[in-house]
Structures are given as structure tokens and as C-alpha cells.
Design an enzyme around this catalytic site. Structure first.
Site, PDB file in Angstrom:
ATOM      1  N   CYS A 183      -2.682   7.747   4.869  1.00  0.00           N
ATOM      2  CA  CYS A 183      -2.703   7.347   3.458  1.00  0.00           C
ATOM      3  C   CYS A 183      -3.989   7.827   2.786  1.00  0.00           C
ATOM      4  O   CYS A 183      -4.044   7.949   1.569  1.00  0.00           O
ATOM      5  CB  CYS A 183      -2.548   5.851   3.337  1.00  0.00           C
TER       6      CYS A 183
ATOM      7  N   GLU B 281       0.884  -1.165   0.000  1.00  0.00           N
ATOM      8  CA  GLU B 281       0.000   0.000   0.000  1.00  0.00           C
ATOM      9  C   GLU B 281       0.919   1.211   0.000  1.00  0.00           C
ATOM     10  O   GLU B 281       1.742   1.359   0.896  1.00  0.00           O
ATOM     11  CB  GLU B 281      -0.859  -0.061   1.259  1.00  0.00           C
TER      12      GLU B 281
END
Ligand code: NAP
Length: 525
Positions: A302, A265
Site C-alpha cells: 500500500c 485502508e
């Protein structure tokens, strides 16, 4: 519990022999004791071999035993009490209250996966009964289930020292699947990692599992991480971090003699589209809430909203004015590491120096080391579409407002985007027709689409997707948050005409575990 500065290889403590790591308090730049000597390729091999030796026993544990092990990990983490909270806050610069919340989330994740194991749906059990009389050919008895891949390497994330590190979502989902885990601790929070590592080590022992179910390695300078991904007994990888680090490790995973799945990720700017009806009706509150989302945790999420898209005109002007006022009151906040602060400053300066951008508003100036001064900039839709550098993630509290001429430009901006973790629509009923066209594009671009919300804050539940096409992640078919994260570490096996005595328990005709199964294509139970 004291912090020993040693790696955990199975049930043993081991002092490394390579370059030592020392955490830094980002609020003061002071070094924190103790030092953690890094590991070597030999330590990676030892941990991987132990993990492999533990694999068959661990994967064949009864569901209740594996669920209790996950709950025991949660209890041991809670038992670390204030020691863990204080150390994680010291090493990350994150406030105590945020760390407490993150610890609760970490514990909740482990408990969620215990429930997933007990329920058994992740096994995706299917039975196609034999049809011996079928013409022209009989059908064999076919039984299908998911089995774990093998030992998993997990890279701790800098921005979630608990929830995405040693006992975070990657580790919890791998354990739930039945995979032993070897963690490469993030060098920014070795003390936190060591404390949590020992909690898991205790849970392994208390659950009478083989020691190789869990190991924890330290190392900086990429060697330990690269060796881990290369090791032939490691069968999958979970990573959260930079795009450069993630893609380097993806390459290693893909170029092994036996390539393995690598779940990284990495990078996302999380666009927020201000649809015209909503912007006219409640632009002011949207501006204040977006600034709140942007600056939360110094923007080090994120899912931070780094891109805001609106139609030029008085409503967008007013939105920007309110956002600027809100930003003006936001104090600079300490970032996670001096390196992350340096990267933020550099990226922000580059964005501010870009000929197509204007700085619209800034937060308060820095008062201490490594502090993030929030910023909102502006560029036209055309510049944004023409220049890919404007689409790069700036990790921190900076957002770019992109001014469009009309809703058609929204679609063009959306089409220009790389893969995203999230995309948000701020919309009212009058916007539905235009939003529907945009949704078709956003579904292709993002793992999660939100309406009238803010992307920071990711629910840990059954239907959550924290994923998305590259570069949000390396594999858009998966999620790293929520119950479905377990699927990353599983693969299907079909048993054809296996004698009843040899059929795995979950697939036996009498269904002794009582799990839901698909029998001849129909749900049973
Ligand atoms: P990072 O530099 O990618 O490091 C993460 C982990 O991966 C570390 O343990 C590092 O080990 C390892 N690693 C990195 N590159 C490697 C390579 N080529 N080979 C082997 N191992 C490698 O990420 P970070 O330290 O967390 O933060 C740096 C930047 O990442 C931030 O400024 C931000 O831009 C981005 N970031 C993004 C997110 C997000 O969710 N989008 C989250 C966190 C960070 P070593 O210590 O050995 O180098």
C-alpha cells in the site's frame, strides 16, 4: 496441523453451506486443497451473537490476563512452524523468506499490543476531583476512561496474508482494546487463514476466555462481508483492500440503523518529491533505491512509490536513465492472485495508452503465469494536474514520473493529490526552504512524511501513522499500524460522582493498577 476447510465459530468447527472457495497457487494457477465452503447470514449471526455474549467478560479482563492472551496468540502462531510458512507462500506466491519476515512482524505486533495493555496509557485516564466549595457552583467528581466499542469485524488483506489478516494489526489492536473479533478471511488465502484461526482459537481456550472472543468466516461474492458489516451486534470494522470494496462497505456501515465506524485502508500512490539539490547531488543512488522500493514484492504494498516528481532537465534525465537501467535487470514477479494480476495488466495498459504518457522503461518480460512486469512512465505536471485518471493507484510495480518546470509545480502537483498514506521528500540542506513550503501542503495530504527514505517498510511502533485522508483511508484521524491503532476501537466514558466502590479499578483514587493518569489536568505517576 492439518487444514480442515471449515469455519471457526467460537470454539466449534463448522462446514459452510454456500459457494465453496479454493485457493489458487498463483505461480502455477493450480488449485490447492481443501475447498472451504462459504458461510451464510446465519453463520454471521451466530458468530456475532457469540462475540456479543463474550464482550463484557472480555473487556473486563485484568490487563495482565489480556496481555498474556495476546502473547499466547503469538506463541500459538509460532508453533505452526513451517506448515504456516509453506502454506502462506503457496497461496500468495510470496517467497518463503518474505512470509517468515511477515510472521515475525505479526508476532511482534501481538507482543507490542500486550505491552500497550500492560502500560494502560491507551485508557487515557483522567480525574477531575470534586470542588464542593467552588462558587458559584460546586464541581462534581469526574472520572474519564476509554472503553472498547464492542465486537469488531476484520477483513483479511490479500497483500499481507499474515500481518494484515486473521491475526494481523486490526485483530491485535481490537483484542488489546477488549473487543471480540469476527474475521472474514480473504478468499485468496483460506488455508493460511484457517491455520492462524485455529492458533487463536487455541489461545482463547488456553487463556480461559469466552469462546466468542474470536470467530473466522469464509465467503466470496461479498455476501458474508456485507452481512457482517450490517449485523447489529458488530460495532466497528477494520478493512484493507480495494477502493471499490472499501467504499461499498463504508456505505453499508454508514447506512445501518445504528451507523458504526468503518476503518478502511484503500488506495494511495505515495508521491516522492525529488528536490533539486538532492537530485543534482545523488540522483543516481536515488534512482536505484527507488526502483528497489517500487519493485519489492511485485509492488504490492500500500506504500509503494507510484508517483515520482522531479524538475525537467539534465538531472532528471540522468535519474530516469539510471532508473531504466536498474529496471531492465528486474525479473517479472508473481502477483498475489490472478485477479490482481489482471487488474494490474489492465491498469498499466490504460496508463500506457493514455495520450499524455510515455513509457520510459520496463522490467523483464513475464516467464510464468500472473507475473508483474515492472514499468516506469512519464507525464508532464500539467497533464497530471488536468487529468485525475493519472492519479489513480496502479496496484503493482508501476510508477509515473511527473516532470515539473519548477518547484512551484511541485506545490501544484501536491495540491492536486487525494489523501495519501505517505509522502516522501528527497532533499539536501539547499532544499530546506522550498521543502518547507511543500511540507505545509503534504501535511494536509498524507499520514506519514518521510525525508530521504523510501515509503515501503512500515515500522510497527508507538509513533507510527499508517493512515491518511480519503481515499488512503476512510478516516484520516486514525492509524492501522502501530500502538495508536488501538484508539480506533475505543470511546470515552465519564463517570460523575460515582461512589468509590463502583468506580472502575483504573480510576480509583488509590490507583491500584499504578497507571498514569491526568489529575486535575496534571500528569500523575
Ligand atoms: P477487495 O476486492 O477489496 O477485497 C477485500 C475483501 O473485501 C475481500 O474479503 C472481499 O470479499 C471483501 N469485499 C470487497 N468488496 C466487497 C463488497 N462490496 N461487499 C462486501 N465485501 C466486499 O481487495 P483485494 O481482493 O485485496 O484486491 C483487489 C484490489 O484491491 C487490488 O487489485 C488492489 O487494487 C487493491 N488493494 C489495495 C491495497 C492497498 O493497500 N492499497 C491492498 C490490497 C489490495 P469477497 O471475497 O467476498 O469479495
Amino acid at each position: 496441523m492439518s487444514i480442515l476447510g471449515q469455519m471457526l465459530i467460537g470454539s466449534r468447527h463448522k462446514t459452510g453451506t454456500s459457494k465453496p472457495i479454493q485457493a489458487v497457487n498463483p505461480r502455477t494457477n493450480e488449485r490447492l486443497e481443501p475447498t472451504f465452503a462459504g458461510g451464510t447470514a446465519a453463520d454471521v449471526a451466530e458468530a456475532a451473537q457469540l462475540a456479543w455474549a463474550a464482550f463484557d467478560t472480555f473487556r473486563n479482563t485484568a490487563p495482565e490476563k489480556r496481555a498474556r492472551f495476546l502473547e499466547s496468540c503469538a506463541e500459538q502462531i509460532l508453533a505452526l512452524g513451517e506448515t504456516l510458512i509453506k502454506r502462506a507462500s503457496l497461496e500468495s506466491g510470496l517467497p518463503l523468506v518474505r512470509i517468515e519476515g511477515e510472521r515475525n512482524r505479526t508476532v511482534a505486533q501481538l507482543r507490542l499490543f500486550a505491552e500497550v495493555v500492560r502500560a494502560g496509557d491507551y485508557l487515557d485516564l483522567r480525574i477531575d476531583q470534586a470542588l464542593p466549595e467552588r462558587q458559584p457552583l460546586p464541581r462534581p467528581d469526574l472520572r474519564y476512561r476509554m472503553i472498547p466499542l464492542g465486537p469488531v469485524a476484520v477483513f483479511g488483506a490479500s497483500n499481507f496474508p499474515l500481518a494484515f489478516s486473521v491475526a494481523g494489526g486490526d485483530t491485535a489492536s481490537a483484542f488489546a482494546a477488549g473487543c471480540p473479533v469476527v474475521v472474514k478471511a480473504h478468499s485468496a488465502h483460506p488455508g493460511t487463514s484457517a491455520l492462524v484461526g485455529r492458533a487463536i482459537q487455541k489461545a482463547v481456550a488456553a487463556s480461559e476466555l469466552p469462546e466468542g472472543v474470536f470467530s473466522l468466516l469464509f465467503g466470496s461474492g461479498n455476501e458474508v462481508g456485507a452481512e457482517l458489516v450490517k449485523h447489529p451486534l458488530i460495532k466497528a470494522v477494520g478493512f484493507t483492500g480495494s477502493r471499490s470494496g472499501g467504499t461499498a462497505l463504508m456505505e453499508i456501515a454508514a447506512n445501518r440503523p445504528e451507523p458504526i465506524p468503518m476503518y478502511a485502508e484503500m488506495s494511495s500512490i505515495n508521491p516522492v518529491f525529488l528536490m533539486p539539490g538532492a537530485l543534482a547531488a545523488r540522483g543516481d543512488s536515488m534512482a536505484r533505491n527507488l526502483v528497489g522500493s517500487l519493485t519489492m514484492g511485485a509492488g504490492q504494498f500500500c506504500t509503494n512509490p507510484g508517483l515520482i516528481v522531479g524538475i525537467e532537465g539534465p538531472d532528471l534525465d540522468s535519474f530516469i536513465q539510471v532508473a531504466a537501467q536498474a529496471l531492465d535487470g528486474i525479473a517479472a514477479q508473481t502477483m498475489l492472485t490472478p485477479g490482481i494480476y489482471a487488474a494490474y495488466t489492465q491498469s498499466l495498459m490504460a496508463l500506457q495508452g493514455h495520450p499524455a504518457t510515455q513509457t520510459l522503461a520496463l522490467g523483464q518480460t513475464e516467464l510464468g503465469p500472473n507475473q508483474c512486469r515492472a514499468a516506469v512512465l512519464n507525464a508532464s505536471a500539467q497533464s497530471f494536474i488536468n487529468d485525475h485518471t493519472l492519479r489513480d493507484e496502479v496496484f503493482g510495480a508501476a510508477a509515473l514520473v511527473v516532470s515539473c518546470r519548477d518547484v512551484q509545480d511541485f506545490v501544484r502537483v501536491a495540491e492536486s493529490l487525494e489523501g495519501q498514506l505517505t509522502a516522501t521528500l528527497q532533499l539536501d540542506r539547499s532544499d530546506y526552504a522550498q521543502a518547507s513550503r511543500l511540507l505545509t501542503v503534504l501535511e494536509r495530504k498524507a499520514g506519514r512524511i518521510l525525508c530521504n527514505g523510501y515509503p515501503t517498510g512500515v515500522e510497527v511502533s508507538h509513533a507510527m501513522v499508517h493512515g491518511g485522508p480519503f481515499p488512503a483511508t476512510s478516516d484520516g484521524r486514525s492509524t492501522s499500524v502501530g500502538a495508536a491503532a488501538i484508539n480506533r476501537f475505543l470511546r470515552p466514558v465519564c463517570y460523575q460522582d460515582l461512589p468509590g466502590e463502583l468506580v472502575p479499578e483504573a480510576l480509583r483514587s488509590e490507583n491500584p493498577l499504578g497507571f498514569r493518569r491526568l489529575i486535575n489536568g496534571r500528569v500523575d505517576g
